[in-house]
Design a protein around this motif. Structure first.
Motif, short mmCIF file in Angstrom:
data_model
loop_
_atom_site.label_atom_id
_atom_site.label_comp_id
_atom_site.label_asym_id
_atom_site.label_seq_id
_atom_site.Cartn_x
_atom_site.Cartn_y
_atom_site.Cartn_z
N ALA A 1 -5.65 17.50 -1.25
CA ALA A 1 -6.39 16.85 -0.17
C ALA A 1 -6.37 15.34 -0.31
N ALA A 2 -6.45 14.85 -1.55
CA ALA A 2 -6.42 13.40 -1.77
C ALA A 2 -5.10 12.79 -1.35
N GLU A 3 -4.03 13.60 -1.36
CA GLU A 3 -2.73 13.12 -0.93
C GLU A 3 -2.49 13.34 0.56
N GLY A 4 -3.53 13.78 1.28
CA GLY A 4 -3.45 13.87 2.72
C GLY A 4 -3.23 15.25 3.30
N ALA A 5 -3.09 16.28 2.46
CA ALA A 5 -2.87 17.63 2.98
C ALA A 5 -4.15 18.24 3.51
N ALA A 6 -4.03 19.06 4.56
CA ALA A 6 -5.11 19.95 4.95
C ALA A 6 -5.06 21.14 3.99
N VAL A 7 -6.22 21.55 3.46
CA VAL A 7 -6.23 22.54 2.38
C VAL A 7 -7.11 23.73 2.74
N VAL A 8 -6.60 24.92 2.48
CA VAL A 8 -7.38 26.14 2.55
C VAL A 8 -7.61 26.63 1.13
N VAL A 9 -8.87 26.84 0.76
CA VAL A 9 -9.20 27.36 -0.56
C VAL A 9 -9.72 28.79 -0.41
N THR A 10 -9.26 29.66 -1.29
CA THR A 10 -9.67 31.05 -1.24
C THR A 10 -10.21 31.49 -2.59
N GLY A 11 -11.02 32.56 -2.55
CA GLY A 11 -11.58 33.11 -3.76
C GLY A 11 -12.62 34.15 -3.41
N ARG A 12 -13.17 34.78 -4.43
CA ARG A 12 -14.12 35.86 -4.21
C ARG A 12 -15.56 35.38 -4.07
N THR A 13 -15.85 34.15 -4.53
CA THR A 13 -17.24 33.67 -4.56
C THR A 13 -17.42 32.54 -3.56
N GLU A 14 -18.14 32.81 -2.50
CA GLU A 14 -18.27 31.85 -1.41
C GLU A 14 -18.93 30.55 -1.86
N GLU B 1 0.83 -1.20 0.00
CA GLU B 1 0.00 0.00 0.00
C GLU B 1 0.87 1.25 0.00
N GLN B 2 0.52 2.20 -0.88
CA GLN B 2 1.30 3.42 -0.98
C GLN B 2 0.73 4.48 -0.04
N ARG B 3 1.59 5.10 0.75
CA ARG B 3 1.18 6.13 1.69
C ARG B 3 0.93 7.44 0.95
N ALA B 4 -0.12 8.16 1.34
CA ALA B 4 -0.37 9.47 0.76
C ALA B 4 0.84 10.37 0.99
N ARG B 5 1.22 11.12 -0.03
CA ARG B 5 2.49 11.84 -0.01
C ARG B 5 2.49 13.14 0.78
N LEU B 6 1.30 13.67 1.12
CA LEU B 6 1.26 14.98 1.76
C LEU B 6 0.60 14.96 3.14
N VAL B 7 0.59 13.80 3.75
CA VAL B 7 0.03 13.69 5.10
C VAL B 7 0.82 14.60 6.05
N GLY B 8 0.08 15.38 6.84
CA GLY B 8 0.73 16.30 7.78
C GLY B 8 1.08 17.65 7.19
N LYS B 9 0.85 17.84 5.89
CA LYS B 9 1.16 19.11 5.23
C LYS B 9 -0.08 19.99 5.17
N VAL B 10 0.15 21.30 5.03
CA VAL B 10 -0.93 22.28 4.92
C VAL B 10 -0.72 23.06 3.63
N GLY B 11 -1.76 23.12 2.81
CA GLY B 11 -1.68 23.84 1.55
C GLY B 11 -2.70 24.96 1.44
N LEU B 12 -2.32 26.05 0.81
CA LEU B 12 -3.21 27.18 0.52
C LEU B 12 -3.30 27.33 -0.99
N VAL B 13 -4.52 27.30 -1.52
CA VAL B 13 -4.74 27.41 -2.96
C VAL B 13 -5.63 28.61 -3.23
#
Length: 254
Positions: A30-43, A2-14
Motif C-alpha cells: 500500500a505504501a508503494e501505491g497499490a490497492a490491497v485486499v487483505v484476507t484471513g480468518r480473524t476479522e 522525487e521518487q514515484r511510488a512503484r506500484l501505483v495502479g496495481k492491485v495486490g491480494l495478501v
C-alpha cells in the motif's frame, strides 16, 4: 528528484494479512501505491491492518475467509477483482503451523499444514491465473528457512513449505510465457508468534542473535514487506523462479 511510488495502479491480494509478515507485506504494498485486499480468518486483525492502510491514505479492502477452503479462496480472488477491477500481485502468506518432533507428528498435523499451505497456494494460483495473465502480474509465495535447513521439530511445516517451493518453480516455468513471474520469499521476522516464542525461550533468542549475521530478526514491514514490494515491481521484472532468503544471512547456501 522525487521518487514515484512503484506500484501505483496495481492491485495486490495478501492472504493472512491480519498480522505478522502478512500485515507487513500489505502495509508495504500500500505504501508503494497499490490497492490491497487483505484476507484471513480473524476479522478484528484484518480491520487493524486495513485501518492503518486507510489512515495512511491507501486503498484497502478486507475479506474474511479460510485459505484451507477452496470456496473461500475463490471468493477472495473474485472479491478482489470486483472491488478493484483486476489483480496484479498475489501474495500467498497464510499458513498454519505445527511444531513437533518427527516421531510425534501425526497425519492430522501434516493434513493441516498441507491444506493451509501448498493446497491453499495451489487453489489461489489457479483462481488468480486468468487475472494475472491479463495483467502480466506477479506471485510471491512464502517459504521458510526452517524448511530449507531442515530444522528439528518442523517436520509437517517443512514438508508443506518445500512443497510450495516446488510448485512455485513449476509455475514460474509454465507461466513465464504469459509474462507472470513467480518467486518465493523465506523470511525471518519478528512476528507476534515469534515474539511470544522467544519470550518463552530466552536462550533460543540468544542463539538466534548469534546465528544471524545481521544480529536481529527482520521487521515485518520494513525488512520483509518492502523487499516484497520491490520484488513485485518493475525493478525486478527479470526475476522468476527464485527463492529469496530474507533472514539476515542465517541460511548461507552455496
Amino acid at each position: 528528484m522525487e521518487q514515484r511510488a512503484r506500484l501505483v495502479g496495481k492491485v495486490g491480494l495478501v492472504t493472512g494479512g491480519g498480522q505478522g509478515v502478512g500485515r507487513g507485506i500489505a502495509l508495504a504494498l500500500a505504501a508503494e501505491g497499490a490497492a490491497v485486499v487483505v484476507t484471513g480468518r480473524t476479522e478484528d486483525k484484518l480491520k487493524h491492518t486495513a485501518g492503518v492502510i486507510s489512515e495512511r491514505g491507501g486503498r484497502v479492502h478486507l475479506v474474511v475467509g479460510d485459505v484451507g477452503e477452496r470456496d473461500d479462496v475463490d471468493r477472495m480472488v473474485a472479491e478482489t477483482v470486483r472491488r478493484f477491477g483486476g489483480l496484479d500481485v498475489l501474495v500467498n502468506n497464510a499458513q498454519s503451523s505445527v511444531q513437533r518432533r518427527l516421531e510425534k507428528t501425526s497425519y492430522d498435523d501434516v493434513e493441516l499444514t498441507y491444506r493451509s499451505g501448498p493446497l491453499a497456494v495451489f487453489h489461489a494460483m489457479q483462481a488468480a491465473l486468468p487475472h494475472l495473465r491479463e495483467s502480466r502480474g506477479s506471485v510471491v509465495n512464502l517459504g521458510s528457512s526452517a524448511a530449507v535447513q531442515g530444522e528439528a521439530t518442523f517436520a509437517a511445516y517443512a514438508m508443506a513449505k518445500e512443497a510450495i517451493r516446488g510448485l512455485s518453480r513449476v509455475a514460474a516455468r509454465e507461466w513465464g510465457p504469459y509474462g507472470i513471474r513467480v518467486n518465493v520469499v523465506c523470511p525471518a521476522a519478528l512476528s507476534p508468534a515469534a515474539e511470544d516464542y522467544l519470550a518463552a525461550h530466552p536462550r533460543k533468542a540468544e542463539e538466534l542473535a548469534r546465528e544471524i549475521p545481521l544480529g536481529r530478526l527482520g521487521a515485518p514491514e520494513a525488512d520483509i514487506g518492502r523487499a516484497v514490494a520491490a520484488l513485485v515491481s518493475d525493478d525486478m521484472a527479470y526475476l522468476t523462479g527464485a527463492t529469496l532468503m530474507l533472514e539476515g544471512g542465517r541460511t548461507l547456501i552455496g
